[in-house]
Design an enzyme around this catalytic site. Structure first.
Site, short mmCIF file in Angstrom:
data_model
loop_
_atom_site.label_atom_id
_atom_site.label_comp_id
_atom_site.label_asym_id
_atom_site.label_seq_id
_atom_site.Cartn_x
_atom_site.Cartn_y
_atom_site.Cartn_z
N LEU A 1 21.03 38.16 26.90
CA LEU A 1 21.84 37.05 27.41
C LEU A 1 22.00 37.24 28.91
CD1 LEU A 1 23.75 34.61 27.32
CD2 LEU A 1 25.59 36.18 26.61
N GLY B 1 24.67 32.93 34.51
CA GLY B 1 24.30 32.47 35.85
C GLY B 1 22.82 32.21 35.98
N SER C 1 21.08 29.52 36.07
CA SER C 1 20.62 28.26 36.66
C SER C 1 20.07 28.43 38.07
CB SER C 1 21.75 27.22 36.66
OG SER C 1 22.83 27.67 37.46
N SER C 2 20.29 29.60 38.68
CA SER C 2 19.82 29.78 40.06
C SER C 2 19.82 31.26 40.42
CB SER C 2 20.72 29.02 41.05
OG SER C 2 22.04 29.57 41.04
N GLY C 3 19.21 31.58 41.55
CA GLY C 3 19.28 32.90 42.15
C GLY C 3 18.82 34.04 41.26
N ILE C 4 19.57 35.13 41.30
CA ILE C 4 19.21 36.33 40.58
C ILE C 4 19.16 36.09 39.07
CG2 ILE C 4 20.01 38.66 39.97
CD1 ILE C 4 21.08 38.87 42.86
N GLY C 5 20.12 35.34 38.55
CA GLY C 5 20.15 35.07 37.12
C GLY C 5 18.91 34.34 36.65
N SER D 1 27.30 44.16 44.06
CA SER D 1 26.83 43.81 45.39
C SER D 1 27.06 45.04 46.28
CB SER D 1 27.64 42.63 45.93
OG SER D 1 27.47 42.47 47.33
N TYR E 1 36.28 37.96 47.39
CA TYR E 1 34.95 38.29 46.87
C TYR E 1 34.80 39.81 46.76
CZ TYR E 1 29.93 39.03 46.63
OH TYR E 1 28.69 39.46 46.25
#
Length: 266
Positions: free
Chosen positions: A6, A9, A11-15, A128, A141
Site C-alpha cells: 500500500l 500519496g 497521485s504524484s511525486g515520490i508516492g 525528509s 512541517y
C-alpha cells in the site's frame, strides 16, 4: 506469491514513482490518494487505485479493510505548508500534523495486527532531511517530520519481535508538487507580515533547489532497496544535497549551522 504493497500519496511525486516502480518489479501495488481521478493512469501499470484521505478516520479504515492483508506499507502522503510560526493559524498547523503524523500513525495501527499474525511486515515512513534539521518559515512541517522520526524509532523496537521492519527514508531535494505548494502557502501566510523579507528569501532558495532537485525515481529505488534487504538499515538517505546537509548538521554546532543556512537566504 507477490507481496502486497500500500503506497499512500500515490497521485504524484515520490508516492507515484514508488507505486509504478514496485509494480514494474513484481509487487501487487495499491496506490492510494485523496484525488482518485489522478490515480487512473496507474491502472496501466497494474496498480489498483484506492481512495484515501488520511485526515478522515472512516477513509483510513475503509482503505485498509478493502485491501485486507498489507505486507508493506509505504507512508508517502504528506503536506509541506510554510509560513512564520507567528503567522500560521493553528488549524492549518493541526492539519499539517494530521497528514504528516497522525494519519501515518493510524494507518500503521490498522496494518499491524495482520503483519504480526503473518510474522512479516515492512513499514516505510517517508521523512525528509527536514526531520533532522529546521529551516525558518517551516516550523510545522519540520515539527511533523521530527515527530515522525521519533515515532519510527520507538515503533522499530516495539515490532521487531514480530518480524516487522520499520524503515525511515530521508529525501533531500526531490521533484514534487510539495515545494511549489509550500512556497505559495508561505507567501499567502507571511507575505504582508513582518516576516515578508524572510519569506521572499526562502522562496528564492526553494526555487534554486527545485532546479537541481532529484527525480522521484531516485527515492523509489531507495525504498525498494530497503524493503528487499534481509536486514534493512533504519534510515536511507537520497536526493539532492541530502547527505551533505545531514553531514554538516551533525558536524556543526547549532549556531554555526544557523549561520550556514541563513547565508543562503538572500
Amino acid at each position: 506469491m507477490a507481496k502486497t504493497v500500500l503506497v499512500t500519496g500515490a497521485s504524484s511525486g515520490i508516492g507515484k514513482a514508488t507505486a509504478i516502480y514496485l509494480a514494474q518489479n513484481g509487487y501487487q501495488v495499491y496506490g492510494a490518494a485523496r484525488r482518485l481521478n489522478r490515480l487512473q493512469e496507474l491502472n496501466t501499470f497494474g496498480i489498483i487505485p484506492i481512495s484515501l484521505d488520511v485526515t478522515k478516520e472512516e477513509s483510513i479504515e475503509a482503505c485498509v479493510a478493502s485491501i485486507g492483508s498489507v505486507d508493506i506499507l509505504i507512508n508517502s502522503a504528506g503536506l509541506g505548508s510554510y509560513g512564520a510560526l507567528e503567522d500560521v493559524p493553528i488549524p492549518e498547523a493541526k492539519n499539517q500534523m494530521e497528514i504528516n503524523l497522525f494519519g501515518v500513525a493510524r494507518l500503521i495501527q490498522l496494518v499491524l495486527p495482520q503483519m504480526r499474525k503473518n510474522r512479516y511486515g515492512k513499514i516505510v515512513n517517508i521523512s525528509s532531511v527536514g526531520g533532522k534539521m529546521g529551516l525558518p518559515m517551516g516550523s510545522w512541517y519540520h515539527a511533523s517530520k521530527f515527530a515522525l522520526e521519533g515515532m519510527s524509532d520507538c515503533l522499530r523496537n516495539e515490532v521487531r519481535q514480530f518480524g516487522i521492519d520499520v524503515i525511515v527514508i530521508e529525501p533531500g531535494g526531490t521533484q514534487s508538487e510539495m515545494m511549489a505548494i509550500g512556497a505559495e502557502n508561505m507567501q499567502r501566510v507571511s507575505k504582508k507580515s513582518v516576516y515578508s523579507n524572510l519569506a521572499t528569501g526562502i522562496q528564492k532558495m526553494y526555487a534554486n533547489m527545485e532546479k537541481n532537485a532529484a527525480a522521484p525515481i531516485v527515492v523509489a529505488r531507495l525504498i525498494k532497496k530497503g524493503i528487499e534487504a534481509k536486514h534493512p538499515k533504519t534510515r536511507y538517505i537520497g536526493g539532492t544535497m541530502a547527505k551533505p546537509m545531514l553531514f554538516m548538521r551533525k558536524l556543526l554546532s547549532d549556531k554555526l549551522f544557523d549561520k550556514m543556512i541563513m547565508s543562503q537566504i538572500k
